[in-house]
Structure formats: C-alpha cells, structure tokens
Design a protein around this motif. Structure first.
Motif, PDB file in Angstrom:
ATOM      1  N   GLY A  47       0.339  10.670  -0.131  1.00 48.22           N
ATOM      2  CA  GLY A  47      -1.085  10.413  -0.289  1.00 48.22           C
ATOM      3  C   GLY A  47      -1.432  10.121  -1.750  1.00 48.22           C
ATOM      4  O   GLY A  47      -0.610  10.146  -2.647  1.00 48.22           O
ATOM      5  N   ALA A  48      -2.730   9.847  -1.948  1.00 47.12           N
ATOM      6  CA  ALA A  48      -3.208   9.467  -3.269  1.00 47.12           C
ATOM      7  C   ALA A  48      -3.743  10.670  -4.013  1.00 47.12           C
ATOM      8  O   ALA A  48      -4.468  11.496  -3.461  1.00 47.12           O
ATOM      9  CB  ALA A  48      -4.303   8.429  -3.132  1.00 47.12           C
ATOM     10  N   GLY A  49      -3.401  10.763  -5.283  1.00 46.63           N
ATOM     11  CA  GLY A  49      -3.943  11.786  -6.175  1.00 46.63           C
ATOM     12  C   GLY A  49      -3.745  13.213  -5.689  1.00 46.63           C
ATOM     13  O   GLY A  49      -3.122  13.474  -4.686  1.00 46.63           O
ATOM     14  N   ILE A  75       0.841  -1.214   0.000  1.00 47.35           N
ATOM     15  CA  ILE A  75       0.000   0.000   0.000  1.00 47.35           C
ATOM     16  C   ILE A  75       0.867   1.252   0.000  1.00 47.35           C
ATOM     17  O   ILE A  75       0.558   2.241  -0.671  1.00 47.35           O
ATOM     18  CB  ILE A  75      -0.994  -0.007   1.185  1.00 47.35           C
ATOM     19  N   ILE A  76       1.974   1.212   0.704  1.00 44.68           N
ATOM     20  CA  ILE A  76       2.880   2.360   0.739  1.00 44.68           C
ATOM     21  C   ILE A  76       3.578   2.512  -0.611  1.00 44.68           C
ATOM     22  O   ILE A  76       3.771   3.625  -1.108  1.00 44.68           O
ATOM     23  CB  ILE A  76       3.915   2.202   1.867  1.00 44.68           C
ATOM     24  N   GLN A 125       2.409   1.697  -3.549  1.00 46.38           N
ATOM     25  CA  GLN A 125       1.484   2.100  -4.596  1.00 46.38           C
ATOM     26  C   GLN A 125       0.995   3.523  -4.414  1.00 46.38           C
ATOM     27  O   GLN A 125       0.794   4.247  -5.386  1.00 46.38           O
ATOM     28  CB  GLN A 125       0.296   1.138  -4.637  1.00 46.38           C
ATOM     29  N   ILE A 126       0.753   3.941  -3.175  1.00 43.35           N
ATOM     30  CA  ILE A 126       0.207   5.275  -2.943  1.00 43.35           C
ATOM     31  C   ILE A 126       1.316   6.313  -2.828  1.00 43.35           C
ATOM     32  O   ILE A 126       1.205   7.411  -3.335  1.00 43.35           O
ATOM     33  CB  ILE A 126      -0.690   5.292  -1.696  1.00 43.35           C
ATOM     34  N   GLY A 127       2.370   5.991  -2.166  1.00 43.44           N
ATOM     35  CA  GLY A 127       3.467   6.950  -2.010  1.00 43.44           C
ATOM     36  C   GLY A 127       3.373   7.662  -0.667  1.00 43.44           C
ATOM     37  O   GLY A 127       2.372   7.584   0.039  1.00 43.44           O
TER      38      GLY A 127
END
Length: 77
Positions: free
Chosen positions: A73-75, A65-66, A68-70
């Motif tokens: 945060g997401a978006g 999860i870390i 993929q999202i960074g």
C-alpha cells in the motif's frame, strides 16, 4: 484437354505474349489454361506502408501502479 496439352498450350501462349503469364490448372472437366494479368514483381503497391516494430519490454513486467505503490500500500507510519 490433358495436362500435357494444357502445359504445351500455356508455353505457346507465353512465348507469343511476354506481358502475361500462362499456366495450366485442373478444372472440373479436365485441364485449362489460365492467364495472369501482371508478372510477379511488376505490380505496384498502392497506399503507404510502415514497418511494424516490436514494442520494447519493460525491465519490470508488473503494471506501473503496482511498481510505484508497492505490495503493502501507499504511505504509512
């Protein structure tokens, strides 16, 4: 029985009975001769076994999860 007597007795029993293994061990009141039912290597394993293999390591040890999202945060805009 002394250790030497127990060793001699174990060797004599082993010569008479090749299907078992005899050895001397120390007991509370001296030495005694002990018999093992099967020689090492003759006992057949029971059940099935599988080889344990190490898990491959990921290139990035962070949780998915870390990754993929960074970190920020997401978006966003």
């Amino acid at each position: 029985m002394t250790k030497d007597e127990a060793d001699r007795h174990a060797r004599a029993l082993g010569d008479e009975d090749p299907e078992h293994r005899y050895f001397a061990r120390e007991a509370d009141d001296g030495w005694e001769v002990v018999r093992i039912a099967a020689l090492p290597g003759q006992a057949r394993p029971t059940g099935t076994s599988t080889e344990a293999r190490p898990q491959p390591e990921a290139d990035d040890p962070r949780e998915s999860i870390i990754r993929q999202i960074g970190p920020f945060g997401a978006g966003g805009l």
